[in-house]
Write an enzyme that holds these catalytic residues in place. Structure first.
Site, PDB file in Angstrom:
ATOM      1  N   TYR A 162      73.463  25.378  33.609  1.00  0.00           N
ATOM      2  CA  TYR A 162      72.379  25.146  33.074  1.00  0.00           C
ATOM      3  C   TYR A 162      71.245  24.854  34.240  1.00  0.00           C
ATOM      4  O   TYR A 162      71.664  23.926  34.175  1.00  0.00           O
ATOM      5  CB  TYR A 162      72.369  24.212  31.662  1.00  0.00           C
ATOM      6  CG  TYR A 162      70.390  24.095  30.999  1.00  0.00           C
ATOM      7  CD1 TYR A 162      70.733  25.747  29.805  1.00  0.00           C
ATOM      8  CD2 TYR A 162      69.749  23.557  31.402  1.00  0.00           C
ATOM      9  CE1 TYR A 162      68.821  25.268  29.971  1.00  0.00           C
ATOM     10  CE2 TYR A 162      68.941  23.807  30.337  1.00  0.00           C
ATOM     11  CZ  TYR A 162      67.999  24.187  29.973  1.00  0.00           C
ATOM     12  OH  TYR A 162      66.831  24.471  29.820  1.00  0.00           O
TER      13      TYR A 162
ATOM     14  N   TRP B 184      68.255  26.147  37.122  1.00  0.00           N
ATOM     15  CA  TRP B 184      66.983  26.611  37.644  1.00  0.00           C
ATOM     16  C   TRP B 184      67.417  27.196  39.425  1.00  0.00           C
ATOM     17  O   TRP B 184      67.644  28.293  39.013  1.00  0.00           O
ATOM     18  CB  TRP B 184      65.432  26.821  37.972  1.00  0.00           C
ATOM     19  CG  TRP B 184      64.426  26.315  36.384  1.00  0.00           C
ATOM     20  CD1 TRP B 184      65.866  25.541  35.490  1.00  0.00           C
ATOM     21  CD2 TRP B 184      63.421  27.098  36.207  1.00  0.00           C
ATOM     22  NE1 TRP B 184      64.587  25.609  34.038  1.00  0.00           N
ATOM     23  CE2 TRP B 184      63.119  26.193  34.544  1.00  0.00           C
ATOM     24  CE3 TRP B 184      62.374  28.634  36.257  1.00  0.00           C
ATOM     25  CZ2 TRP B 184      62.410  27.049  33.675  1.00  0.00           C
ATOM     26  CZ3 TRP B 184      61.762  28.302  35.927  1.00  0.00           C
ATOM     27  CH2 TRP B 184      61.601  27.320  34.019  1.00  0.00           C
TER      28      TRP B 184
END
Length: 769
Positions: free
Chosen positions: A116, A118
């Site tokens: 999880y 970016w």
């Protein structure tokens, strides 16, 4: 230096989630320049030069000594042990064998595919896509996660009451509409530029500041409801309503009560476009429970006077009003309620579907909200199909690891936590975004194996058993693309990989080979082959639209391609307003659901069938008298590149900076610049102090993202000397409906730290044996 990288003495295009830029290597130094077309570039790009070759980077594969010597299994030494360097072939053989052991003994149910995070604006080297593709194509599936820490409650409740979450946030009110049409922007939780200046896939034009300035110049009133004045920029000229944190639902109820009591609500809109108003109205007026939700009731709950509440409600009548609710509000206990109640307030005003009016949920929370969509698709790496199918809500990872086989509720179902033995993480740092880090440490100690791909020694990497060094975005080629930014970027490679770092794709290809599934994962393509393949989707869409469609080599040489965008026509919400019968919203009734029969049938006390004020379990008291707001940082994205110079420069004496009101400081003998100890029953951390009157008394603000740095890792509840607030936050779901993250708010006490100041070691590599 390679011939490819030697050529980067000339500035070449690249991109990040916080902005498009160009970069060059000169005399061994990285230089970065913001995109020339960006009217308000984000300075976070200045973290790159010092981060590129920082000692915190991971130079070679590492294996935790205890795991190497004793084999897989639960081990409380994770996060405390030393590491042993290994050659790539040896560590990949070792990991391949462990993956086969897990697959043979436990099947896909034994692996949780974390990732999880970016990580990279590039759409091919997007770590989450890479690991999920690997686990689907080469392993046979995995235990997945759903929703996000950012919007865990909102993304679940919105489909029940308003329809498609993507349509509400991405195809609704735009910044152009705000600048041209809004008379009042009532912003619960604000619209902080530090959040809006970041977008998944990159952003070439930061327009939020200019739009607010233009709207204000036209006469639009911005009203900020929240404990932090800085949650709207100076350009908005906002009026500040400094409510008690977590009380926004009560304030909204009182606003609607005033509108109804004084006949200022839009009953015609409610009758035509909503369902369930009569049920909710009985609750609002106190007919259901004997307590009217009026301004006098709300005043002691919210800390806003009854007269101020009534005056605010009257100012909304007859004007083009945009109600916004920040993500922050739903990252708290009962976080579904302000999302739902914001929609009810907007419906009561009758503005939904009008240009610059209605409900702009999360406008300002992220850079691609409030913008026109691209008219052609961008590159997306296919992830394959997860044939296993089991999942957890993303913020419940510690619950899963600590309670295998236990039951929990989610979206009206009773589900069971799987028995996960191996967690594979790439491109994320749960020691940034998860709550109650001491509990997370205990959860990770229960695993057989924790595998991490990382470019630097985050706390997650330090807790891993196998650490594989990954390249930074500047060290590879990719395509930067966001669905709501017109510039698709050819992300050229700027620098050689650090040490022995490899791309995630190359690591997974090598592991797939060891699992007998290389062709399934790679499809016979190199990284450059994949970029050409993924670009072809956009090229074909441009051709079909009769637009110029350069081939890949031309796109790459040009450094980017400007894409056509869809019209700013209000999207499905404008169509719904114009004809709700022909254009219903995708809820069970086809209308805005002020009362939801579906949710009511679930019977969850933590989320009833209509929005309601549900008092939180954690409130300030004698031992912990202060609210702590753990919001997003301004000088980095989450915890990424916290060791970069731009992030480090914002710290004081090496610590993250906490903001507090002089009244609270004086009561404790604290002065500006002091180091304080923040604590509650879950943990403690140090932080530096910045005194300001731009925060409500009784509130402390400490941004997330400072790398977790325990003074004595051997302790069960060590002091974090760097300032990570998630040693203090509570690891509990928002409700039984959504099980979202509640990390935005908690309660604490603080004191001046008078001892010997511990050194910061967060950016030092761990011991290697």
């Amino acid at each position: 230096m390679s011939a490819e990288v030697a050529a980067t003495t000339e500035f070449r295009p690249h991109s990040s989630h916080w902005g498009v830029f160009t970069a060059a290597m000169r005399d061994g130094e990285l230089l970065v320049r913001p995109h020339p077309g960006d009217p308000d570039p984000n300075d976070i790009i200045q973290n790159f030069p010092s981060a590129l070759r920082h000692p915190a980077r991971i130079a070679q594969p590492m294996v935790r000594r205890g795991w190497l010597e004793r084999g897989p299994g639960p081990d409380r030494r994770r996060g405390r042990d030393e590491f042993v360097p290994m050659a790539w072939d040896a560590v990949l053989d070792l990991l391949g064998g462990e993956l086969q052991r897990i697959r043979d003994s436990h099947g896909p149910a034994g692996v949780f595919g974390g990732s999880y995070g970016w990580s990279s604006a590039g759409r091919f080297h997007h770590a989450q896509s890479q690991i999920h593709r690997f686990l689907n194509c080469a392993f046979g599936g995995y235990v997945a996660s759903v929703n996000s820490y950012s919007s865990g409650a909102a993304s679940v409740i919105v489909p029940y009451i308003l329809g498609t979450y993507e349509e509400l946030t991405k195809h609704n009110v735009t910044w152009d509409q705000v600048a041209a049409h809004s008379d009042v922007v009532l912003a619960f939780g604000g619209m902080a530029l530090k959040n809006a200046m970041v977008a998944g896939g990159g952003i070439s034009e930061h327009v939020e500041r200019g739009a607010m300035q233009a709207a204000r110049g036209r006469g639009c009133d911005f009203i900020l409801v929240g404990p932090l004045r800085s949650d709207l920029p100076e350009e908005a000229g906002a009026e500040w309503v400094a409510n008690i944190p977590g009380t926004d639902t009560a304030l909204m109820l009182a606003l609607v009560h005033t509108l109804v009591a004084e006949g200022l609500h839009d009953q015609a809109f409610l009758d035509r476009y909503t369902v369930g108003w009569p049920v909710f109205e009985r609750y609002l007026l106190g007919e259901a429970d004997g307590q009217p939700k009026d301004a006098d009731w709300a005043a002691p709950i919210t800390g806003v006077s009854a007269d101020a509440i009534r005056s605010l409600a009257r100012r909304l009548h007859g004007r083009r009003v945009l109600v916004t609710v920040a993500h922050a509000l739903q990252r708290a206990e009962h976080g579904e309620q302000p999302v739902w109640m914001g929609a009810v307030l907007a419906a009561a005003l009758g503005q939904i579907g009008l240009p610059g009016g209605g409900y702009g949920y999360a406008l300002g929370a992220i850079g691609y909200y409030g913008r026109r969509a691209n008219a052609v698709p961008g590159p997306t790496l296919p992830q394959g199909r997860n044939r296993h199918g089991d999942f957890i809500p993303v913020a419940r990872i510690a619950d899963m690891l600590l309670n295998p086989g236990a039951a929990y509720r989610y979206k009206g179902q009773t589900r069971t936590y799987p028995d996960v033995r191996l967690v594979y993480w790439a491109g994320g740092n749960p020691f940034h975004h998860h709550q109650d880090l001491n509990r997370l440490r205990e959860a990770f100690a229960r695993l057989d194996t924790l595998v991490v791909h990382e470019l630097a020694w985050t706390a997650t990497a330090r807790h891993a058993d196998i650490v594989l060094p990954a390249t930074m975005t500047l060290e590879r080629e990719d395509i930067g693309y966001s669905s709501h930014d017109p510039l698709m970027v050819a992300m050229h490679r700027i620098a050689d990989p650090y040490g022995e770092a490899r791309d995630d794709y190359d690591i997974f290809a090598a592991l797939s080979r060891r699992l007998g599934a290389e062709d399934a994962f790679t499809e016979g393509r190199s990284s450059r082959d994949w970029l050409c393949h993924l670009y072809a989707r956009t090229q074909q869409a441009l051709r079909e639209a009769g637009l110029p469609a350069p081939d890949f080599d031309a796109f790459w040489a040009a450094g980017g391609l400007r894409l056509p965008q869809a019209p700013d026509d209000g999207g499905p919400w404008r169509a719904f307003r114009e004809d709700p019968e022909a254009n219903p919203v995708p809820t069970p009734s086809g209308r805005i659901e002020i009362f939801s029969e579906t949710i009511a049938a679930y019977g969850e006390a933590s989320c009833p069938g209509h929005p309601a004020w549900l008092p939180p379990e954690e409130v300030p008291g004698a031992a912990t008298p202060l609210h702590l707001v753990a919001n997003q940082p301004a000088t980095r994205l989450h915890s990424q590149l916290d060791f970069g110079a731009h992030s480090v420069a914002a710290k004081h004496r090496g610590r993250e900076v906490a903001s507090l009101h002089p009244v609270d400081a004086a009561a404790r003998g604290i002065a500006d610049g002091d180091i304080i100890r923040l604590f509650n029953g879950r943990g403690a951390c140090l932080a530096a102090v910045r005194l300001t009157t731009d925060i409500r008394p009784g509130v402390v603000q400490l941004a997330t993202g400072a790398w977790y740095d325990p003074e004595n890792p051997e302790d069960d509840r060590p002091l974090c000397v760097h300032g990570n607030p998630n040693v203090l936050t509570r690891d509990a779901g928002t409700s039984a409906l959504a099980q979202g993250c509640t990390g935005q708010l908690t309660v604490v006490e603080m004191e001046r730290f008078n001892g010997n100041l511990p050194p910061i070691r967060a950016f030092e590599p761990p011991m290697a044996g």
